[in-house]
Motif scaffolding. Sequence first.
Motif, PDB file in Angstrom:
ATOM      1  N   TYR A  97       0.840  -1.186   0.000  1.00 28.48           N
ATOM      2  CA  TYR A  97       0.000   0.000   0.000  1.00 28.48           C
ATOM      3  C   TYR A  97       0.885   1.251   0.000  1.00 28.48           C
ATOM      4  O   TYR A  97       1.814   1.358   0.790  1.00 28.48           O
ATOM      5  N   PHE A  98       0.585   2.159  -0.877  1.00 27.94           N
ATOM      6  CA  PHE A  98       1.341   3.399  -0.979  1.00 27.94           C
ATOM      7  C   PHE A  98       0.363   4.561  -1.139  1.00 27.94           C
ATOM      8  O   PHE A  98      -0.718   4.399  -1.705  1.00 27.94           O
ATOM      9  N   THR A  99       0.764   5.721  -0.676  1.00 30.95           N
ATOM     10  CA  THR A  99      -0.003   6.937  -0.906  1.00 30.95           C
ATOM     11  C   THR A  99       0.800   7.844  -1.821  1.00 30.95           C
ATOM     12  O   THR A  99       1.946   8.190  -1.509  1.00 30.95           O
ATOM     13  N   ASP A 100       0.201   8.194  -2.946  1.00 33.97           N
ATOM     14  CA  ASP A 100       0.864   9.044  -3.933  1.00 33.97           C
ATOM     15  C   ASP A 100       0.483  10.495  -3.667  1.00 33.97           C
ATOM     16  O   ASP A 100      -0.681  10.868  -3.744  1.00 33.97           O
ATOM     17  N   THR A 101       1.472  11.296  -3.311  1.00 36.55           N
ATOM     18  CA  THR A 101       1.270  12.723  -3.104  1.00 36.55           C
ATOM     19  C   THR A 101       2.257  13.478  -3.987  1.00 36.55           C
ATOM     20  O   THR A 101       2.990  12.873  -4.770  1.00 36.55           O
ATOM     21  N   ARG A 102       2.321  14.777  -3.858  1.00 35.81           N
ATOM     22  CA  ARG A 102       3.162  15.573  -4.757  1.00 35.81           C
ATOM     23  C   ARG A 102       4.650  15.289  -4.572  1.00 35.81           C
ATOM     24  O   ARG A 102       5.435  15.551  -5.458  1.00 35.81           O
ATOM     25  N   GLY A 103       5.047  14.749  -3.442  1.00 35.92           N
ATOM     26  CA  GLY A 103       6.465  14.482  -3.228  1.00 35.92           C
ATOM     27  C   GLY A 103       6.889  13.061  -3.527  1.00 35.92           C
ATOM     28  O   GLY A 103       8.039  12.694  -3.316  1.00 35.92           O
ATOM     29  N   ARG A 104       5.950  12.259  -4.022  1.00 35.76           N
ATOM     30  CA  ARG A 104       6.252  10.839  -4.209  1.00 35.76           C
ATOM     31  C   ARG A 104       5.507  10.314  -5.435  1.00 35.76           C
ATOM     32  O   ARG A 104       4.379  10.692  -5.698  1.00 35.76           O
ATOM     33  N   ALA A 105       6.161   9.460  -6.191  1.00 33.86           N
ATOM     34  CA  ALA A 105       5.521   8.814  -7.341  1.00 33.86           C
ATOM     35  C   ALA A 105       5.279   7.344  -7.020  1.00 33.86           C
ATOM     36  O   ALA A 105       6.045   6.737  -6.267  1.00 33.86           O
ATOM     37  N   ILE A 106       4.224   6.799  -7.588  1.00 36.43           N
ATOM     38  CA  ILE A 106       3.923   5.377  -7.418  1.00 36.43           C
ATOM     39  C   ILE A 106       4.118   4.674  -8.759  1.00 36.43           C
ATOM     40  O   ILE A 106       3.691   5.159  -9.805  1.00 36.43           O
ATOM     41  N   VAL A 107       4.783   3.524  -8.703  1.00 34.29           N
ATOM     42  CA  VAL A 107       5.050   2.745  -9.901  1.00 34.29           C
ATOM     43  C   VAL A 107       4.310   1.419  -9.790  1.00 34.29           C
ATOM     44  O   VAL A 107       4.434   0.710  -8.788  1.00 34.29           O
ATOM     45  N   PHE A 108       3.509   1.092 -10.802  1.00 30.60           N
ATOM     46  CA  PHE A 108       2.768  -0.165 -10.777  1.00 30.60           C
ATOM     47  C   PHE A 108       2.676  -0.731 -12.188  1.00 30.60           C
ATOM     48  O   PHE A 108       2.958  -0.051 -13.172  1.00 30.60           O
ATOM     49  N   THR A 109       2.298  -1.992 -12.272  1.00 34.25           N
ATOM     50  CA  THR A 109       2.231  -2.673 -13.562  1.00 34.25           C
ATOM     51  C   THR A 109       0.811  -3.104 -13.877  1.00 34.25           C
ATOM     52  O   THR A 109       0.056  -3.485 -12.966  1.00 34.25           O
ATOM     53  N   VAL A 110       0.423  -3.060 -15.153  1.00 34.43           N
ATOM     54  CA  VAL A 110      -0.917  -3.501 -15.553  1.00 34.43           C
ATOM     55  C   VAL A 110      -0.992  -5.014 -15.654  1.00 34.43           C
ATOM     56  O   VAL A 110      -2.064  -5.573 -15.885  1.00 34.43           O
ATOM     57  N   LEU A 151      10.471  11.952  -4.951  1.00 35.49           N
ATOM     58  CA  LEU A 151      10.653  12.997  -5.949  1.00 35.49           C
ATOM     59  C   LEU A 151      11.242  14.271  -5.347  1.00 35.49           C
ATOM     60  O   LEU A 151      11.336  15.295  -6.024  1.00 35.49           O
ATOM     61  N   GLY A 152      11.659  14.201  -4.097  1.00 39.18           N
ATOM     62  CA  GLY A 152      12.088  15.410  -3.406  1.00 39.18           C
ATOM     63  C   GLY A 152      13.508  15.835  -3.684  1.00 39.18           C
ATOM     64  O   GLY A 152      13.844  17.010  -3.525  1.00 39.18           O
ATOM     65  N   GLU A 153      14.376  14.895  -4.116  1.00 34.58           N
ATOM     66  CA  GLU A 153      15.769  15.259  -4.315  1.00 34.58           C
ATOM     67  C   GLU A 153      16.426  14.314  -5.320  1.00 34.58           C
ATOM     68  O   GLU A 153      15.847  13.303  -5.710  1.00 34.58           O
ATOM     69  N   GLY A 154      17.635  14.675  -5.719  1.00 37.18           N
ATOM     70  CA  GLY A 154      18.413  13.819  -6.602  1.00 37.18           C
ATOM     71  C   GLY A 154      17.745  13.538  -7.926  1.00 37.18           C
ATOM     72  O   GLY A 154      17.034  14.373  -8.493  1.00 37.18           O
ATOM     73  N   THR A 155      17.944  12.316  -8.439  1.00 34.73           N
ATOM     74  CA  THR A 155      17.391  11.958  -9.747  1.00 34.73           C
ATOM     75  C   THR A 155      15.874  11.863  -9.723  1.00 34.73           C
ATOM     76  O   THR A 155      15.223  12.045 -10.749  1.00 34.73           O
ATOM     77  N   GLY A 156      15.298  11.592  -8.539  1.00 30.93           N
ATOM     78  CA  GLY A 156      13.844  11.598  -8.440  1.00 30.93           C
ATOM     79  C   GLY A 156      13.281  12.976  -8.723  1.00 30.93           C
ATOM     80  O   GLY A 156      12.279  13.130  -9.427  1.00 30.93           O
ATOM     81  N   ARG A 157      13.946  13.980  -8.183  1.00 33.77           N
ATOM     82  CA  ARG A 157      13.530  15.366  -8.444  1.00 33.77           C
ATOM     83  C   ARG A 157      13.718  15.724  -9.912  1.00 33.77           C
ATOM     84  O   ARG A 157      12.863  16.383 -10.519  1.00 33.77           O
ATOM     85  N   LEU A 158      14.840  15.285 -10.495  1.00 33.64           N
ATOM     86  CA  LEU A 158      15.073  15.538 -11.914  1.00 33.64           C
ATOM     87  C   LEU A 158      13.999  14.888 -12.774  1.00 33.64           C
ATOM     88  O   LEU A 158      13.515  15.482 -13.744  1.00 33.64           O
ATOM     89  N   ALA A 192      16.465   7.058 -11.042  1.00 35.32           N
ATOM     90  CA  ALA A 192      15.719   7.326  -9.808  1.00 35.32           C
ATOM     91  C   ALA A 192      15.387   6.024  -9.096  1.00 35.32           C
ATOM     92  O   ALA A 192      15.489   5.923  -7.869  1.00 35.32           O
ATOM     93  N   ALA A 193      14.993   5.004  -9.859  1.00 31.58           N
ATOM     94  CA  ALA A 193      14.652   3.713  -9.267  1.00 31.58           C
ATOM     95  C   ALA A 193      15.874   3.050  -8.650  1.00 31.58           C
ATOM     96  O   ALA A 193      15.765   2.326  -7.660  1.00 31.58           O
ATOM     97  N   SER A 194      17.046   3.312  -9.208  1.00 26.03           N
ATOM     98  CA  SER A 194      18.268   2.679  -8.703  1.00 26.03           C
ATOM     99  C   SER A 194      18.683   3.228  -7.346  1.00 26.03           C
ATOM    100  O   SER A 194      19.534   2.653  -6.669  1.00 26.03           O
ATOM    101  N   ARG A 195      18.096   4.343  -6.914  1.00 27.42           N
ATOM    102  CA  ARG A 195      18.449   4.957  -5.629  1.00 27.42           C
ATOM    103  C   ARG A 195      17.578   4.458  -4.484  1.00 27.42           C
ATOM    104  O   ARG A 195      17.663   4.960  -3.370  1.00 27.42           O
TER     105      ARG A 195
END
Length: 321
Positions: A97-110, A151-158, A192-195
């Motif tokens: 379970y994850f909550t997606d807000t402006r500082g975080r992205a959620i990754v999922f598969t169909v 998404l707050g810093e580093g490559t996630g922010r980029l 970003a995923a590698s971090r």
Amino acid sequence: MQTVFDTAPFRAQKRLSAWQDAICEHYAIVNVQQLSDEFYCGQIREGLLGTLKYTMASGTPNMVSREPKHLSVCQNDNIFVQLVQSGKCDVEQRGQYFTDTRGRAIVFTVAEPYTLRYQQSHRSVYVEIPREELKKRTKIENLKCLGSLDLGEGTGRLFHDYCMAIYRNYESMSPAERELVGCHLIDLFVMAASRKAPEERLEVDIKEARRSAVKLYIENNFNRPALSAATIAKENGISLRYLHNLFEDTGESVSEVFWDMRVQHSRELLRSPAHVGQNITEIAYACGFNSSSHFCNLFKLKFGETPTEFRVRAAREELSN
């Protein structure tokens, strides 16, 4: 970007079912349940970045459920990255379970069931990445749900800022530029995923990812006579030194890569009945060579025979078949 769906033209009572049909058409087969008493309102805007689909969707509270029964109607095996711009989204997949807000992205598969619950009116960016594109850049053969990205810093922010810049500048880009931007966006996602934490870390080789993006660029531009290592570096936004560094452990230089692509393509044209009316020089120029003699020398070095000898032999083999 193009508005591909809007509930506004529909009668109020029909909007929710129309929204579900739109989600099924543009994303994946799902069920949609309204979570408020108001009549549903929603919009989807869409753009293509080469093999990537980039959408901006907004709507009133609802719940999207992809159930096991929907997997038999699986149009693709893609990965979705959701970046919420307003509101929030609770995501569930594989018991996580994850909550997606402006500082975080959620990754999922169909490829597996999931639930997206939007308790408030929301607006989100969705980047749909083909699994095959990730396989080119990762060492994971069976990529599953990745969870969340900071998404707050580093490559996630980029990654986040690049996504937003794409939305603002999409209309001013050419199709070729959009394709290149799509490759860059995948690279940023992989970085970003590698971090992530070690126990969740996506095994990636960033150098390999960047090299794959450059090779794709070369495949799309090898027939440009002016193509050079300097041009490739400039148009991919990297230094010439870094470009050479990308290929130093492959056994071939970047120049050898595009010259090889040119001579390989010329071989296909020489074999093709559709190009029988073109002479050797014309085929050389069509593949990016500036000199027919250079073309003939490189062709013989690569295949052990001249272009003329190969064309005669290929024609004889075609007749014998």
